[in-house]
Write a protein that holds these residues in place. Sequence first.
Motif, PDB file in Angstrom:
ATOM      1  N   SER A  47       0.842  -1.193   0.000  1.00 40.88           N
ATOM      2  CA  SER A  47       0.000   0.000   0.000  1.00 40.88           C
ATOM      3  C   SER A  47       0.878   1.245   0.000  1.00 40.88           C
ATOM      4  CB  SER A  47      -0.914   0.006   1.230  1.00 40.88           C
ATOM      5  OG  SER A  47      -1.576   1.242   1.338  1.00 40.88           O
ATOM      6  N   HIS A  48       1.838   1.272   0.882  1.00 41.47           N
ATOM      7  CA  HIS A  48       2.753   2.407   0.969  1.00 41.47           C
ATOM      8  C   HIS A  48       3.491   2.611  -0.357  1.00 41.47           C
ATOM      9  CE1 HIS A  48       5.703   5.177   2.624  1.00 41.47           C
ATOM     10  NE2 HIS A  48       6.649   4.422   2.102  1.00 41.47           N
ATOM     11  N   PHE A  49       3.978   1.527  -0.927  1.00 45.17           N
ATOM     12  CA  PHE A  49       4.724   1.564  -2.180  1.00 45.17           C
ATOM     13  C   PHE A  49       3.879   2.155  -3.310  1.00 45.17           C
ATOM     14  CE2 PHE A  49       6.313  -0.787  -5.980  1.00 45.17           C
ATOM     15  CZ  PHE A  49       7.606  -0.286  -5.993  1.00 45.17           C
ATOM     16  N   HIS A  50       2.653   1.664  -3.472  1.00 42.41           N
ATOM     17  CA  HIS A  50       1.770   2.160  -4.534  1.00 42.41           C
ATOM     18  C   HIS A  50       1.382   3.624  -4.316  1.00 42.41           C
ATOM     19  CE1 HIS A  50       1.101  -1.340  -7.055  1.00 42.41           C
ATOM     20  NE2 HIS A  50       1.056  -2.069  -5.964  1.00 42.41           N
ATOM     21  N   LEU A  51       1.114   3.987  -3.082  1.00 45.71           N
ATOM     22  CA  LEU A  51       0.742   5.373  -2.810  1.00 45.71           C
ATOM     23  C   LEU A  51       1.926   6.325  -3.022  1.00 45.71           C
ATOM     24  CD1 LEU A  51      -1.623   4.854   0.238  1.00 45.71           C
ATOM     25  CD2 LEU A  51      -2.268   5.453  -2.111  1.00 45.71           C
ATOM     26  N   LYS A  52       3.140   5.862  -2.746  1.00 40.03           N
ATOM     27  CA  LYS A  52       4.321   6.695  -3.015  1.00 40.03           C
ATOM     28  C   LYS A  52       4.533   6.862  -4.523  1.00 40.03           C
ATOM     29  CE  LYS A  52       6.641   8.284  -0.034  1.00 40.03           C
ATOM     30  NZ  LYS A  52       6.435   9.612   0.540  1.00 40.03           N
ATOM     31  N   ILE A  53       4.307   5.821  -5.301  1.00 37.92           N
ATOM     32  CA  ILE A  53       4.414   5.939  -6.765  1.00 37.92           C
ATOM     33  C   ILE A  53       3.379   6.943  -7.274  1.00 37.92           C
ATOM     34  CG2 ILE A  53       4.073   4.754  -8.961  1.00 37.92           C
ATOM     35  CD1 ILE A  53       5.255   2.243  -7.621  1.00 37.92           C
ATOM     36  N   HIS A  54       2.155   6.831  -6.767  1.00 41.39           N
ATOM     37  CA  HIS A  54       1.093   7.768  -7.143  1.00 41.39           C
ATOM     38  C   HIS A  54       1.517   9.195  -6.833  1.00 41.39           C
ATOM     39  CE1 HIS A  54      -2.470  10.190  -5.961  1.00 41.39           C
ATOM     40  NE2 HIS A  54      -2.933   9.744  -7.108  1.00 41.39           N
ATOM     41  N   LEU A 110      -3.894   7.193 -16.227  1.00 37.47           N
ATOM     42  CA  LEU A 110      -4.522   5.928 -15.832  1.00 37.47           C
ATOM     43  C   LEU A 110      -3.609   5.103 -14.932  1.00 37.47           C
ATOM     44  CD1 LEU A 110      -6.266   4.956 -19.191  1.00 37.47           C
ATOM     45  CD2 LEU A 110      -7.363   5.730 -17.072  1.00 37.47           C
ATOM     46  N   SER A 111      -2.318   5.118 -15.228  1.00 30.41           N
ATOM     47  CA  SER A 111      -1.358   4.394 -14.385  1.00 30.41           C
ATOM     48  C   SER A 111      -1.336   4.982 -12.979  1.00 30.41           C
ATOM     49  CB  SER A 111       0.046   4.466 -14.984  1.00 30.41           C
ATOM     50  OG  SER A 111       0.087   3.785 -16.200  1.00 30.41           O
ATOM     51  N   ARG A 112      -1.329   6.300 -12.908  1.00 31.45           N
ATOM     52  CA  ARG A 112      -1.311   6.968 -11.601  1.00 31.45           C
ATOM     53  C   ARG A 112      -2.567   6.607 -10.812  1.00 31.45           C
ATOM     54  NH1 ARG A 112      -2.516  12.739  -9.857  1.00 31.45           N
ATOM     55  NH2 ARG A 112      -1.350  12.880  -7.926  1.00 31.45           N
ATOM     56  N   MET A 113      -3.717   6.616 -11.478  1.00 33.66           N
ATOM     57  CA  MET A 113      -4.969   6.264 -10.819  1.00 33.66           C
ATOM     58  C   MET A 113      -4.938   4.801 -10.343  1.00 33.66           C
ATOM     59  SD  MET A 113      -8.941   6.359 -12.203  1.00 33.66           S
ATOM     60  CE  MET A 113      -8.441   7.382 -13.541  1.00 33.66           C
ATOM     61  N   ALA A 114      -4.377   3.931 -11.150  1.00 31.69           N
ATOM     62  CA  ALA A 114      -4.292   2.514 -10.778  1.00 31.69           C
ATOM     63  C   ALA A 114      -3.423   2.322  -9.534  1.00 31.69           C
ATOM     64  CB  ALA A 114      -3.743   1.695 -11.936  1.00 31.69           C
ATOM     65  N   HIS A 115      -2.321   3.051  -9.442  1.00 26.86           N
ATOM     66  CA  HIS A 115      -1.474   2.954  -8.248  1.00 26.86           C
ATOM     67  C   HIS A 115      -2.219   3.449  -7.015  1.00 26.86           C
ATOM     68  CE1 HIS A 115       2.310   1.466  -9.741  1.00 26.86           C
ATOM     69  NE2 HIS A 115       2.228   2.278 -10.780  1.00 26.86           N
ATOM     70  N   TYR A 116      -2.971   4.520  -7.166  1.00 26.81           N
ATOM     71  CA  TYR A 116      -3.744   5.051  -6.037  1.00 26.81           C
ATOM     72  C   TYR A 116      -4.789   4.037  -5.574  1.00 26.81           C
ATOM     73  CZ  TYR A 116      -6.786   7.971  -3.236  1.00 26.81           C
ATOM     74  OH  TYR A 116      -7.547   8.465  -2.202  1.00 26.81           O
ATOM     75  N   GLU A 117      -5.551   3.504  -6.517  1.00 20.21           N
ATOM     76  CA  GLU A 117      -6.607   2.548  -6.162  1.00 20.21           C
ATOM     77  C   GLU A 117      -6.033   1.290  -5.530  1.00 20.21           C
ATOM     78  OE1 GLU A 117      -8.973   2.036  -9.688  1.00 20.21           O
ATOM     79  OE2 GLU A 117      -9.821   4.040  -9.530  1.00 20.21           O
TER      80      GLU A 117
END
Length: 90
Positions: free
Chosen positions: A22-29, A49-56
Amino acid sequence: MATTKENFESKIIELGESLYLSHFHLKIHEWMGKERNKRLNEYPPFFALSRMAHYETGVLKLARAYDEDEDSLGLLKILNIIQSDQKQKC
């Protein structure tokens, strides 16, 4: 179903991995939102879309930590188990 020590340990590991991812994906976002390099601006639909996917994905992984399903082991259950164990030792 009785919880064995091995089952409990595997669920703790799974929970830790969910929190880490979760932390990893939110940091990428977050990084993608701040990044203004040529590549991100060159293909806006793809990166949006990639950014949104990382957030979700980050939010979904975080939600697992608070899951109250009977078969899951969330943060609140862990705190209750620790508190119960401490009361038994006193």
